[in-house]
Design an enzyme around this catalytic site. Structure first.
Site, PDB file in Angstrom:
ATOM      1  N   LYS A  82       6.402  -1.759   1.868  1.00  0.00           N
ATOM      2  CA  LYS A  82       5.219  -1.164   2.512  1.00  0.00           C
ATOM      3  C   LYS A  82       4.059  -2.155   2.370  1.00  0.00           C
ATOM      4  O   LYS A  82       3.168  -2.006   1.534  1.00  0.00           O
ATOM      5  CB  LYS A  82       4.902   0.212   1.907  1.00  0.00           C
TER       6      LYS A  82
ATOM      7  N   GLU B  11      12.214   2.604  14.029  1.00  0.00           N
ATOM      8  CA  GLU B  11      11.280   3.605  13.495  1.00  0.00           C
ATOM      9  C   GLU B  11      10.039   3.596  14.368  1.00  0.00           C
ATOM     10  O   GLU B  11       9.969   2.856  15.351  1.00  0.00           O
ATOM     11  CB  GLU B  11      10.928   3.320  12.025  1.00  0.00           C
TER      12      GLU B  11
ATOM     13  N   LEU C 117      11.051   1.329   6.963  1.00  0.00           N
ATOM     14  CA  LEU C 117      10.471   1.850   5.732  1.00  0.00           C
ATOM     15  C   LEU C 117      11.240   3.091   5.274  1.00  0.00           C
ATOM     16  O   LEU C 117      11.482   3.995   6.087  1.00  0.00           O
ATOM     17  CB  LEU C 117       8.998   2.227   5.971  1.00  0.00           C
TER      18      LEU C 117
ATOM     19  N   TYR D 298       0.829  -1.200   0.000  1.00  0.00           N
ATOM     20  CA  TYR D 298       0.000   0.000   0.000  1.00  0.00           C
ATOM     21  C   TYR D 298       0.864   1.252   0.000  1.00  0.00           C
ATOM     22  O   TYR D 298       2.090   1.188   0.181  1.00  0.00           O
ATOM     23  CB  TYR D 298      -0.954   0.005   1.202  1.00  0.00           C
TER      24      TYR D 298
HETATM   25  N1  PDD Z   1       2.790   5.121   7.327  1.00  0.00           N
HETATM   26  N2  PDD Z   1       7.447   3.844   8.847  1.00  0.00           N
HETATM   27  C1  PDD Z   1       6.290   3.162   8.869  1.00  0.00           C
HETATM   28  C2  PDD Z   1       6.253   1.817   9.505  1.00  0.00           C
HETATM   29  C3  PDD Z   1       5.133   3.733   8.299  1.00  0.00           C
HETATM   30  O1  PDD Z   1       3.982   3.040   8.307  1.00  0.00           O
HETATM   31  C4  PDD Z   1       5.212   5.039   7.731  1.00  0.00           C
HETATM   32  C5  PDD Z   1       4.018   5.710   7.111  1.00  0.00           C
HETATM   33  C6  PDD Z   1       6.440   5.700   7.742  1.00  0.00           C
HETATM   34  C7  PDD Z   1       6.607   7.060   7.111  1.00  0.00           C
HETATM   35  O2  PDD Z   1       6.608   6.967   5.705  1.00  0.00           O
HETATM   36  P1  PDD Z   1       6.134   8.175   4.781  1.00  0.00           P
HETATM   37  O3  PDD Z   1       6.893   9.369   5.203  1.00  0.00           O
HETATM   38  O4  PDD Z   1       6.497   7.737   3.408  1.00  0.00           O
HETATM   39  O5  PDD Z   1       4.650   8.327   4.980  1.00  0.00           O
HETATM   40  C8  PDD Z   1       7.543   5.074   8.300  1.00  0.00           C
HETATM   41  C9  PDD Z   1       1.578   5.576   6.686  1.00  0.00           C
HETATM   42  C10 PDD Z   1       1.351   7.044   6.758  1.00  0.00           C
HETATM   43  C11 PDD Z   1       0.415   4.740   7.196  1.00  0.00           C
HETATM   44  O6  PDD Z   1       0.629   3.544   7.372  1.00  0.00           O
HETATM   45  O7  PDD Z   1      -0.688   5.259   7.376  1.00  0.00           O
END
Ligand code: PDD
Length: 292
Positions: free
Chosen positions: A149, A181, A205, A32
């Site tokens: 992801k 993270e 991620l 996703y």
């Molecule tokens: N999640 N690490 C994890 C485990 C995440 O699920 C996310 C973002 C990030 C940050 O990634 P980015 O800057 O590309 O959004 C880091 C999204 C927002 C979610 O699961 O809703």
């Protein structure tokens, strides 16, 4: 009314029906993205689509659409959700390996399921701006390929629930004494003029926001270092930030109930948060002018 995209059609979210034999439902065999938009224009769409393609390749699922087709479908989804001035939306996009008789190995045939929906992005509250947020730490129980992801998020769900029960907004995941993270965010720690974040590796991620924040922090005069970060160091940081596409940059002012630095959002966060707002405005303007 919220409009969703489902396998080529746009329809009210409530009317989307997904088969119980969908491999996303049965196995979490899916990836996703969450892509922010401001005033009807996407922010960092290219890097999100690049990461989607990397996630799909990593699970050996051929992308059902080209980069241009993804962009065209998602722009149309924004339009149908009447995104516009003062209407900021995050697009959730999921691609599963589709519907097939239940068997762990890939099906010989079948088409992926593609689903996308829009949800409002709420601006940072005044309380967060002035007081920051609380976070907790908890062990990282996830698998070894968190760079993908994937929708298999049970450990993230459990970690975030622990945070919620502790009146905190995020859980920071630790593995063998190292900071990895957040449950749904990347982590930064500031020590004086130096900003530290764990290096990209299979365990975390590659956040799209993380990449931009690294650039903005440099422009703001911080020395940026991607290196391993110990739990003890984190607890002694002057500032801790969490980044994600929907929450942007959150200043952590309490960690496991203890104040972080001065216990309020610090000058590093203020500077980089301000730079982030400018970057958003500039990209929205470029997209409106058709030059992005
Ligand atoms: N999640 N690490 C994890 C485990 C995440 O699920 C996310 C973002 C990030 C940050 O990634 P980015 O800057 O590309 O959004 C880091 C999204 C927002 C979610 O699961 O809703």
């Amino acid at each position: 009314m919220s409009v969703a995209y489902f396998n080529g059609d746009y329809l009210p979210l409530e009317e989307v029906r997904i088969s119980p034999l969908d491999r996303g439902f049965l196995f979490g065999d899916a990836v996703y993205e969450v892509i922010p938009s401001y005033a009807g224009e996407f922010f960092l769409l290219g890097p999100h689509l690049e990461r989607l393609e990397r996630s799909l390749a990593a699970i050996r699922l051929p992308s059902p659409l080209s980069r241009g087709e993804w962009a065209e479908r998602l722009v149309e989804l924004l339009r149908r959700n009447a995104a516009g001035p003062g209407h900021d939306l995050g697009i959730y996009l999921q691609v599963t390996r589709g519907v097939a008789p239940r068997d762990h190995a890939f099906p010989a045939e079948g088409a992926p399921t593609v689903f996308a929906m829009a949800s409002p992005i709420r601006p940072l509250s005044d309380a967060v701006r002035s007081g920051g947020i609380a976070a907790i730490t908890t062990p990282d129980h996830r698998w070894g390929r968190c760079d993908i992801k994937a929708t298999t998020l049970l450990p993230n769900v459990l970690a975030r629930q622990l945070a919620s029960e502790a009146d905190a907004m995020e859980a920071i995941l630790l593995r063998e004494g190292r900071v990895i993270e957040g449950a749904a965010s990347n982590v930064f720690a500031q020590f004086g003029d130096t900003l530290v974040t764990p290096p990209l590796q299979d365990a975390l991620l590659p956040g799209v926001t993380r990449a931009l924040v690294l650039d903005l922090a440099r422009e703001c005069g911080l020395q940026v270092v991607e290196r391993e970060l110990d739990e003890a160091e984190l607890r002694g940081a002057d500032e801790i930030w969490l980044t994600s596409s929907t929450r942007e940059i959150l200043p952590v002012s309490r960690l496991d109930g203890e104040p972080v630095g001065a216990g309020v959002p610090g000058p590093g966060w203020r500077a980089v948060h301000a730079a982030y707002q400018i970057a958003k405005l500039e990209e929205v303007q470029r997209r409106e002018e058709g030059t992005a």
